[in-house]
Design a protein around this motif. Structure first.
Motif, short mmCIF file in Angstrom:
data_model
loop_
_atom_site.label_atom_id
_atom_site.label_comp_id
_atom_site.label_asym_id
_atom_site.label_seq_id
_atom_site.Cartn_x
_atom_site.Cartn_y
_atom_site.Cartn_z
N MET A 175 -35.72 18.53 116.21
CA MET A 175 -35.80 17.66 115.05
C MET A 175 -34.75 18.04 114.02
N ILE A 176 -34.47 17.12 113.13
CA ILE A 176 -33.62 17.38 111.97
C ILE A 176 -34.43 17.10 110.73
N LEU A 177 -34.46 18.06 109.83
CA LEU A 177 -35.14 17.91 108.54
C LEU A 177 -34.07 17.77 107.47
N TYR A 178 -34.11 16.69 106.74
CA TYR A 178 -33.10 16.56 105.69
C TYR A 178 -33.75 16.21 104.36
N GLY A 179 -33.18 16.76 103.30
CA GLY A 179 -33.69 16.53 101.96
C GLY A 179 -33.09 17.55 101.02
N PRO A 210 -23.56 11.80 116.70
CA PRO A 210 -24.57 11.02 117.43
C PRO A 210 -25.15 11.73 118.65
N ALA A 211 -24.36 12.58 119.30
CA ALA A 211 -24.86 13.29 120.49
C ALA A 211 -26.03 14.20 120.13
N ILE A 212 -25.95 14.87 118.99
CA ILE A 212 -27.06 15.71 118.52
C ILE A 212 -28.19 14.82 118.01
N ARG A 213 -27.82 13.81 117.25
CA ARG A 213 -28.81 12.93 116.62
C ARG A 213 -29.69 12.25 117.66
N SER A 214 -29.10 11.87 118.78
CA SER A 214 -29.86 11.14 119.80
C SER A 214 -30.86 12.04 120.52
N ARG A 215 -30.71 13.35 120.40
CA ARG A 215 -31.61 14.29 121.07
C ARG A 215 -32.62 14.91 120.11
N THR A 216 -32.71 14.37 118.92
CA THR A 216 -33.62 14.93 117.91
C THR A 216 -34.40 13.81 117.23
N GLN A 217 -35.53 14.19 116.68
CA GLN A 217 -36.24 13.30 115.77
C GLN A 217 -35.81 13.66 114.35
N LEU A 258 -24.79 23.74 122.87
CA LEU A 258 -26.22 23.55 122.60
C LEU A 258 -26.85 22.46 123.44
N LEU A 259 -26.13 21.37 123.68
CA LEU A 259 -26.74 20.17 124.25
C LEU A 259 -27.55 20.42 125.53
N PRO A 260 -27.01 21.14 126.54
CA PRO A 260 -27.82 21.34 127.76
C PRO A 260 -29.08 22.15 127.50
N HIS A 261 -29.03 23.06 126.54
CA HIS A 261 -30.22 23.87 126.24
C HIS A 261 -31.28 23.04 125.54
N LEU A 262 -30.86 22.06 124.74
CA LEU A 262 -31.81 21.16 124.10
C LEU A 262 -32.47 20.27 125.14
N GLY A 268 -32.89 21.41 112.92
CA GLY A 268 -31.71 21.38 112.06
C GLY A 268 -32.12 21.10 110.63
N ALA A 269 -31.50 21.79 109.69
CA ALA A 269 -31.78 21.58 108.27
C ALA A 269 -30.49 21.16 107.57
N THR A 270 -30.60 20.14 106.74
CA THR A 270 -29.41 19.65 106.05
C THR A 270 -29.80 18.92 104.78
N THR A 271 -28.92 18.98 103.81
CA THR A 271 -29.09 18.18 102.60
C THR A 271 -28.32 16.86 102.71
N GLU A 272 -27.58 16.69 103.80
CA GLU A 272 -26.76 15.48 103.99
C GLU A 272 -27.51 14.47 104.85
N ASN A 273 -27.20 13.21 104.64
CA ASN A 273 -27.82 12.15 105.42
C ASN A 273 -27.41 12.28 106.89
N PRO A 274 -28.34 12.57 107.79
CA PRO A 274 -27.96 12.81 109.20
C PRO A 274 -27.42 11.57 109.89
N TYR A 275 -27.80 10.40 109.41
CA TYR A 275 -27.30 9.18 110.04
C TYR A 275 -25.82 8.96 109.76
N ILE A 276 -25.32 9.68 108.77
CA ILE A 276 -23.91 9.55 108.40
C ILE A 276 -23.12 10.79 108.80
N ASN A 277 -23.72 11.96 108.65
CA ASN A 277 -22.95 13.21 108.74
C ASN A 277 -23.21 14.06 109.97
N ILE A 278 -24.08 13.61 110.88
CA ILE A 278 -24.37 14.42 112.07
C ILE A 278 -23.93 13.65 113.31
#
Length: 417
Positions: A34-38, A128-135, A103-107, A116-126
């Motif tokens: 998952m990605i937690l952003y805020g 897509p390959a990582i984004r598609s494998r996370t909630q 990381l991808l094959p291990h995920l 993943g933790a971020t203060t940035e909007n993941p839909y813009i700054n992460i």
């Protein structure tokens, strides 16, 4: 004071509360990456730590910007031996391609559960390959009551907090600490610790933290009349309601309270919300000028920034009002959230790829610019929603009145009425 179990987390109950998605994942032992952003200090690391504590999986923490691929390899080797490792990857928006590819094959194998933790909007700054494998989950600034709960825990906890001290915090000081950091619990706890450790004990050994001490430790003044935990948000609420109610003097008074407290971020955010929520279609040029005023204030800083802010407040108060924009999008969202999505009509579907024509995609689409007036009658809404009308114009200002008349003309011309 980092939570060790989900039950210890303060706030974010829409994610970790009983029956909510992360709690369900932990209970079923069906964790996914998952990605937690805020904003900072809102519980991203705490959620990751509590998930690990609740599942008893190994927990490792790395930073995508500063830690190397070799550090990731160490975690991967540990995962091979232990079965599963929960990896908190801070600043995940700065993950480069080399680390991502590693990381991808291990995920995908599930050996590493990535948080993943971020203060940035993941839909813009992460990527897509990582984004598609996370909630993706958004965390929000904590409420005053949440922060007060966490501060009281820290005051009484003898093992991990300040409970070994004879510490007494006045109610107004605690309320100020809770409201002074705009939902950032980490900063609130840091301020509490500084106040406790830097205040000399009295003759009985007691440490007394007053509002004056709290203000000195947070380097901010309390809002005028800030004698309870809700005062900060009460002032912001009164600020918006005064502008909505067209009371210029009341709005300037509450603006002054926020300026005196040095809370430029809250003023700017709230003004832009007001401009589009409460004035909106009745006077869109005023909304645009408000954005310019906010940008000027952010460049100038306080105290000079108070000048463009005051100009914007006065104009918004005296402007005609309309909430038709927010009402329209909320009505459309209600349809979508209730499952009334509808299929995109075939003639509107993408036709820019080989084989689209065979599927009937784009067939029959009429290009409006080929017709007089750059308009032609055709259906755009899905069949199930072809009679939907979300926008209901108001006539509180000349701007929206004219737009509303055009909206009605187009409805009639398109035979939706």
């Amino acid at each position: 004071m980092r939570p060790q179990r989900l039950e210890d987390i303060v706030g974010q109950q829409d994610l970790v509360g009983p029956g909510k998605i992360i709690a369900r994942m932990v209970a079923a032992k069906l964790l996914s990456s998952m990605i937690l952003y805020g904003p900072p200090g809102t519980g991203k690391t705490s959620i990751a730590s509590a998930i690990a504590g609740s599942t008893k999986y190994a927990f490792r923490k790395l930073n995508a910007a500063t830690d190397s691929k070799k550090d990731l390899q160490v975690v991967a080797e540990e995962a091979k031996m232990s079965g599963t490792v929960i990896l908190l990857l801070d600043e995940i928006h700065r993950l480069d391609k080399t680390k991502q590819d590693f990381l991808l094959p291990h995920l995908e194998s599930g050996r590493i559960i990535l948080i993943g933790a971020t203060t940035e909007n993941p839909y813009i700054n992460i990527n897509p390959a990582i984004r598609s494998r996370t909630q993706i989950f958004e965390v929000h600034p904590l409420s005053l009551e949440d922060i007060k709960t966490a501060l009281n825990r820290a005051i009484t906890d003898k093992a991990r907090g300040l409970g070994q001290l004879d510490l007494h915090v006045d109610d107004d000081a605690l309320a100020f600490m809770a409201g002074a950091t705009n939902g950032d619990l980490r900063s609130a706890l840091n301020g509490l610790e500084l106040a406790a450790q830097s205040t000399p004990p009295d003759d009985t050994g007691a440490i007394h933290v007053t509002l004056t001490v709290a203000e000195a430790c947070f380097q901010r003044k309390a809002l005028i009349g800030d004698k309870n935990g809700d005062a900060h948000y009460d002032v912001i609420s009164a600020f918006q309601k005064s502008i909505r109610g067209s009371d210029t003097d009341a709005a300037l008074h509450y603006l002054a309270q926020l300026v005196a407290a040095g809370d430029l971020p809250s003023i700017c955010r709230r003004l832009m919300v007001i401009a589009y929520e409460d004035i909106g279609m009745a006077n869109l040029p005023a909304a645009a000028r408000t954005v310019q005023a906010v940008q000027a204030a952010q460049q100038l800083g306080l105290p000079e920034g108070r000048i463009p802010l005051a100009d914007a407040v006065i104009e918004l108060c005296l402007s005609p009002k309309s909430n038709s924009g927010i009402a329209a999008i909320d009505a459309a969202l209600a349809d979508v959230m209730n499952g009334h999505n509808g299929a995109v009509p075939d003639h509107l579907k993408d036709a820019h790829y080989s084989g689209a024509k065979k599927l009937g995609h784009g067939n029959g689409y009429q290009f409006p610019h080929d017709f007089p007036g750059d308009w032609v009658q055709q259906q755009y809404l899905p069949d199930d929603l072809k009679h939907a009308e979300y926008y209901h114009p108001k006539a509180n200002g000349r701007f929206e009145t004219q737009l509303g008349e055009q909206y009605q003309r187009l409805l009639r011309a398109n035979r939706r009425r």
